[in-house]
Design a protein around this motif. Sequence first.
Motif, short mmCIF file in Angstrom:
data_model
loop_
_atom_site.label_atom_id
_atom_site.label_comp_id
_atom_site.label_asym_id
_atom_site.label_seq_id
_atom_site.Cartn_x
_atom_site.Cartn_y
_atom_site.Cartn_z
N THR A 311 0.88 -1.10 0.12
CA THR A 311 0.23 -0.01 0.15
C THR A 311 0.76 1.47 -0.04
OG1 THR A 311 -0.15 0.13 2.41
CG2 THR A 311 -2.12 -0.99 1.33
N LYS A 312 2.15 1.40 1.13
CA LYS A 312 2.98 2.86 0.52
C LYS A 312 3.78 2.14 -0.89
CE LYS A 312 7.60 4.13 2.20
NZ LYS A 312 7.90 4.20 1.42
N TRP A 313 3.87 1.51 -1.59
CA TRP A 313 4.69 1.86 -2.27
C TRP A 313 3.58 1.82 -3.56
CZ3 TRP A 313 6.65 -4.01 -3.15
CH2 TRP A 313 7.90 -3.81 -2.25
N ILE A 314 2.16 2.38 -3.55
CA ILE A 314 0.63 2.07 -4.69
C ILE A 314 0.57 3.65 -4.03
CG2 ILE A 314 -1.77 1.92 -4.86
CD1 ILE A 314 -1.62 -0.90 -4.34
N ASN A 315 0.99 3.76 -2.80
CA ASN A 315 0.63 5.01 -2.80
C ASN A 315 1.54 6.39 -2.81
OD1 ASN A 315 -1.22 7.57 -0.92
ND2 ASN A 315 0.94 7.05 0.54
N GLU A 316 3.02 5.87 -3.09
CA GLU A 316 3.66 6.75 -3.63
C GLU A 316 3.19 7.08 -4.81
OE1 GLU A 316 7.70 5.50 -0.65
OE2 GLU A 316 7.10 4.75 -2.90
N LEU A 317 2.73 6.64 -5.66
CA LEU A 317 2.89 6.77 -6.90
C LEU A 317 1.29 7.27 -7.48
CD1 LEU A 317 4.15 3.56 -8.76
CD2 LEU A 317 5.42 5.57 -8.58
N VAL A 318 0.23 7.23 -6.33
CA VAL A 318 -0.89 7.94 -7.03
C VAL A 318 -1.45 9.00 -5.88
CG1 VAL A 318 -1.48 5.45 -7.17
CG2 VAL A 318 -2.17 5.89 -5.80
N HIS A 319 -0.85 9.03 -5.42
CA HIS A 319 -1.44 10.42 -4.59
C HIS A 319 -1.71 11.67 -4.80
CE1 HIS A 319 2.67 11.20 -3.29
NE2 HIS A 319 2.13 12.56 -3.30
N PHE A 320 -0.92 11.87 -6.19
CA PHE A 320 -1.36 13.50 -6.56
C PHE A 320 -2.99 13.28 -7.03
CE2 PHE A 320 0.26 10.70 -10.03
CZ PHE A 320 -0.70 11.06 -10.74
N ILE A 321 -3.22 12.22 -7.15
CA ILE A 321 -4.34 12.06 -8.28
C ILE A 321 -5.42 12.39 -7.05
CG2 ILE A 321 -6.19 10.87 -9.57
CD1 ILE A 321 -3.65 8.91 -10.46
N ALA A 322 -5.21 11.80 -5.89
CA ALA A 322 -6.19 11.63 -5.14
C ALA A 322 -5.61 11.16 -3.28
CB ALA A 322 -7.69 11.41 -5.20
N PRO A 323 -6.51 11.30 -2.56
CA PRO A 323 -6.02 10.89 -1.10
C PRO A 323 -6.65 9.82 -0.98
CG PRO A 323 -6.92 12.71 -0.39
CD PRO A 323 -7.80 12.44 -2.23
N VAL A 324 -5.56 8.32 -0.35
CA VAL A 324 -5.59 7.24 -0.46
C VAL A 324 -6.07 7.19 0.85
CG1 VAL A 324 -4.60 5.10 -0.62
CG2 VAL A 324 -3.98 6.79 -1.82
N THR A 325 -6.87 6.45 0.59
CA THR A 325 -7.89 5.52 1.96
C THR A 325 -7.12 3.84 1.89
OG1 THR A 325 -9.67 7.11 2.87
CG2 THR A 325 -9.83 4.94 3.33
N VAL A 326 -6.88 2.83 3.15
CA VAL A 326 -7.07 1.63 3.11
C VAL A 326 -7.75 1.25 4.20
CG1 VAL A 326 -4.89 -0.10 3.62
CG2 VAL A 326 -4.30 1.95 2.90
N ILE A 327 -8.66 0.25 3.24
CA ILE A 327 -9.31 -0.47 4.35
C ILE A 327 -9.39 -1.87 4.26
CG2 ILE A 327 -11.99 -0.88 4.70
CD1 ILE A 327 -12.45 1.75 3.62
N PRO A 328 -8.41 -2.16 5.26
CA PRO A 328 -8.15 -4.11 4.30
C PRO A 328 -9.06 -4.75 4.89
CG PRO A 328 -6.54 -3.58 6.30
CD PRO A 328 -7.26 -2.16 6.00
N GLY A 329 -8.66 -6.14 4.51
CA GLY A 329 -9.85 -7.25 4.53
C GLY A 329 -10.70 -7.39 3.45
N GLU A 330 -11.74 -8.08 3.43
CA GLU A 330 -12.88 -8.76 2.74
C GLU A 330 -13.82 -8.73 3.88
OE1 GLU A 330 -12.41 -12.11 0.42
OE2 GLU A 330 -10.76 -11.27 -0.72
N LYS A 331 -15.03 -7.93 3.47
CA LYS A 331 -16.25 -8.04 4.30
C LYS A 331 -17.00 -8.51 3.31
CE LYS A 331 -15.00 -4.52 7.56
NZ LYS A 331 -14.66 -5.51 8.51
N GLU A 332 -17.25 -9.80 2.32
CA GLU A 332 -18.06 -9.90 1.16
C GLU A 332 -19.43 -10.41 2.37
OE1 GLU A 332 -16.51 -12.24 -1.02
OE2 GLU A 332 -16.13 -10.82 -2.51
N MET A 333 -19.14 -11.26 3.75
CA MET A 333 -19.59 -12.16 4.16
C MET A 333 -20.79 -10.85 5.12
SD MET A 333 -19.58 -14.89 3.36
CE MET A 333 -20.49 -15.90 4.26
N GLU A 334 -20.21 -9.50 5.33
CA GLU A 334 -21.25 -8.73 5.93
C GLU A 334 -21.96 -8.17 4.98
OE1 GLU A 334 -17.73 -9.34 8.85
OE2 GLU A 334 -18.28 -9.44 6.09
N ALA A 335 -21.26 -7.96 3.43
CA ALA A 335 -22.27 -7.06 2.28
C ALA A 335 -23.10 -7.95 2.37
CB ALA A 335 -20.60 -6.75 1.30
N LEU A 336 -23.22 -9.59 2.00
CA LEU A 336 -24.00 -9.57 1.85
C LEU A 336 -25.76 -9.54 3.07
CD1 LEU A 336 -22.31 -13.36 0.50
CD2 LEU A 336 -23.74 -11.45 -0.79
#
Length: 374
Positions: A311-336
Amino acid sequence: MKKIFTINCGSTSTKVAYFHDDILMSKVSLDISSEQLKQMPKTLQQLELRTGQVRAFLTENHLDPKEFDIIVARAGTIPAVPTDGAYEVNALMLASVTYAPEAQHASTLSCLIANELVKDLAVPVIIYDPTCVDSADPIAKITGIPEITNMPVAHLLNTKMAGITYAESINKNYKDLNLIIVQLGGGITLGFHDHGRIADWIYDDEGPMSPQRAGRIPTRYLANLCYNSKLTLQEMRMYLCGQSGLSAYFGTQDVRDVEKLIESGDEKAELVLHALAYGVAKGIGELSVIRGGEVDQIILTGGIAYSERITKWINELVHFIAPVTVIPGEKEMEALAAGGLRVLNGEEEIHPYTVYPKGYSSIEEIINNPSFLA
């Protein structure tokens, strides 16, 4: 209090969860061994085993399907539907995923298992936020080959949940924002969520490599690979979308294993993993242009989002586009479950499922003249 049961079939496990309203009461991953899978190479061959595992879970937890208010299943490989949300599991859907599925994928079994559990019971069964919602801009579906239309496919279930979670954290509505949301998992997909609608997307076979996917490969190399290989069409598909990426480089799909190699001084491991993050950043940049750079937030979610290195590597390259928020994990069951609760509370309607597989116009045609069995 609403009693909600959710089913999510993946390639090697069936995840099930039981909720009281939005409160998780119990959750388990019912695994299938590699030896069992070898004996059941076709998806539908696994239905009896997986259904039996789910019934055993219900018995062990003293749960009776007739007491459920709704069962919400992960969508299978169905033709594209016009909008997100809830769809009824009806005779057309059951026939389509049984006799004419869009592809062989374990997710197809989710609605079939749900249907088995409530036979002769007055319990509604729905799918929610399928991967194939045809809401994209028409221009995004044009390819350089007139016979091929690039239809939208995305990990909508978890990414939409991440978008809603982020919006609530800033006291805004998900449908009031422009978001680029990245699902970092065994396959990596990216979507531009334009006020709640997926306007454009990058699926896991056309973007960055991932733990299990080759990602975008130049056509000149891909053509050579396919024609010079002794693999069958199905074997090649499995290689490109299941056995490549990090798995092909390191024999593991677990990012943590690759990070251990990096920490031990393995420069190749660092280069390849960095290339994965680099590819994600390129995909974010690609999507950012479709609304002239009007992006409110970039969200990274999925299991790999736990990796601070990536996520650090990605943020370093794209933060100029928009702020980056990290929401780790999968909440597919909660979404269902959340989707099912909104339906039960009258906040959303259940859409009728009316989309026939290509080449069919009746359920009888599907059943009597299947294109292939899953």
